[in-house]
Design an enzyme around this catalytic site. Structure first.
Site, PDB file in Angstrom:
ATOM      1  N   SER A  25     -62.954 -46.768  -2.974  1.00  0.00           N
ATOM      2  CA  SER A  25     -62.931 -45.857  -1.834  1.00  0.00           C
ATOM      3  C   SER A  25     -61.994 -44.693  -2.113  1.00  0.00           C
ATOM      4  O   SER A  25     -60.985 -44.850  -2.815  1.00  0.00           O
ATOM      5  CB  SER A  25     -62.461 -46.597  -0.580  1.00  0.00           C
ATOM      6  OG  SER A  25     -62.222 -45.699   0.495  1.00  0.00           O
ATOM      7  N   TYR A  66     -55.759 -51.288   3.396  1.00  0.00           N
ATOM      8  CA  TYR A  66     -57.074 -51.129   2.773  1.00  0.00           C
ATOM      9  C   TYR A  66     -57.006 -50.120   1.630  1.00  0.00           C
ATOM     10  O   TYR A  66     -57.498 -50.374   0.523  1.00  0.00           O
ATOM     11  CB  TYR A  66     -58.074 -50.677   3.830  1.00  0.00           C
ATOM     12  CG  TYR A  66     -59.424 -50.271   3.312  1.00  0.00           C
ATOM     13  CD1 TYR A  66     -60.390 -51.220   3.016  1.00  0.00           C
ATOM     14  CD2 TYR A  66     -59.752 -48.925   3.152  1.00  0.00           C
ATOM     15  CE1 TYR A  66     -61.651 -50.849   2.559  1.00  0.00           C
ATOM     16  CE2 TYR A  66     -61.010 -48.538   2.693  1.00  0.00           C
ATOM     17  CZ  TYR A  66     -61.949 -49.508   2.397  1.00  0.00           C
ATOM     18  OH  TYR A  66     -63.181 -49.138   1.943  1.00  0.00           O
TER      19      TYR A  66
END
Length: 263
Positions: free
Chosen positions: A138, A151
Site C-alpha cells: 500500500s 497498517y
C-alpha cells in the site's frame, strides 16, 4: 492427461480487491484457491470457472502450513501465492488500544509472513522447485498514514520483507510487491463516503479514477507469469500516478497559467 494450468492461492480472495485478483487469474485459465475465515457471499467466478474456497485463519502459522500442504497435495503443485488479505478500520493511534494495533500488524505483516513461509516450503519441494509470491502492499507504507498508522507501518515492513525473501529465496521463488493506491471496492464508502466523496477522492488521482480490483488482478497475473521471469524484489506502484502534492493547490503562484486539472 495432466492438468498443467497454473495453481494459484489468493488470500482474502472472497471479496473486494482479493476477488478481483482471483477473477483475473481465472480469466487466464488458472486454477484458483481463495481463503479467508468466512466463505464468500457469492461464488467468485470468471471465464466460466469458479475459485475454490477453503477456510483459513492466516494468523495461525500451523494452520497456514497445513493449508498449503493440502492445496499442493490436492492440485498436484502450487505455482503462485498472492498475499492480499489485510486491511484496517480508521482509528487514530492515541485513541486506539495497543492490543488493537497489534492485531492490525498481525494481520497485515505476520499473516503474509506465515503464508509465504508455508508456500515457499511447498514450492521448493516441487520437481521444478519454482514459484512466485506477490505481496499486496500500500502507498500507506511509504507516506504518513493518519488514522491507519499501524497498517501503514505493517505495509512498510511487508515491502521490506518481500525484498529480503527475494534475495534469500532466489533463484527458485520470485517475490514482488504491488504497491496499491486508492481502490474502489464494495467497501469504498467506509473510507471515502458517498458517491460525491468517492468522486472527489478520484479527482485527486492523476489518472482521474480509483483503481478497480481488475487493475490489481492484471498486475498480479503479470508478476506471476513467465513474462516477469526476471522480476524479483521489485515494487510495482499501482496508484494511477500517485497523489497530487497538497502544496500545488495551496500555492497562489501560477494559478492562472497552470489551473488545476478537472479530470
Amino acid at each position: 492427461m495432466t492438468d498443467t494450468r497454473q495453481v494459484v492461492v489468493v488470500t482474502g480472495g472472497t471479496r473486494g480487491v482479493g476477488a478481483g485478483i482471483a477473477r483475473s487469474f481465472l480469466a487466464v485459465g488458472a486454477r484458483v484457491v481463495i481463503c479467508a475465515r468466512r466463505p464468500p457471499d457469492r461464488p467468485v467466478q470468471a471465464a466460466g470457472a469458479a475459485a475454490e474456497f477453503r477456510p483459513l485463519d492466516l494468523r495461525d502459522a500451523q494452520a497456514a502450513h497445513t493449508f498449503f500442504a493440502a492445496v499442493a497435495a490436492d492440485h498436484g503443485r502450487l505455482d503462485a501465492l498472492v498475499n492480499n488479505a489485510g486491511g484496517t478500520p480508521f482509528g487514530l493511534l492515541a485513541q486506539s488500544a495497543p492490543a488493537r494495533q497489534a492485531k492490525i500488524v498481525e494481520l497485515n505483516l505476520l499473516a503474509p509472513l506465515y503464508a509465504s513461509l508455508a508456500a515457499y516450503e511447498v514450492m521448493c519441494g516441487q520437481e521444478d522447485g519454482a514459484g512466485s509470491i506477490t505481496m499486496i502492499g500500500s502507498v500507506s507504507g511509504s507516506r504518513p498514514s493518519p488514522g491507519s498508522g499501524a497498517y501503514g507501518a505493517a505495509k512498510a515492513g511487508l515491502e521490506n520483507l518481500a525484498r529480503t525473501m527475494a534475495v534469500e529465496w532466489a533463484p527458485k521463488v520470485r517475490v514482488n510487491t504491488v504497491v496499491l493506491g486508492l481502490a474502489r471496492t464494495e467497501n469504498a464508502h467506509l473510507h471515502y463516503g458517498d458517491e460525491d466523496g468517492i468522486a472527489a477522492v478520484a479527482r485527486t488521482v492523476p489518472l482521474g479514477r480509483l483503481a478497480d480490483p481488475s487493475d490489481v488482478g492484471d498486475a498480479c497475473v503479470f508478476l506471476a507469469s513467465d513474462a516477469a521471469r526476471y522480476i524479483s524484489g521489485a515494487a510495482l506502484h499501482l496508484h494511477g500516478g500517485g497523489e497530487r502534492p497538497a502544496f500545488l493547490d495551496a500555492a497562489s503562484v501560477n494559478r492562472r497559467t497552470h489551473p488545476r486539472s478537472s479530470a
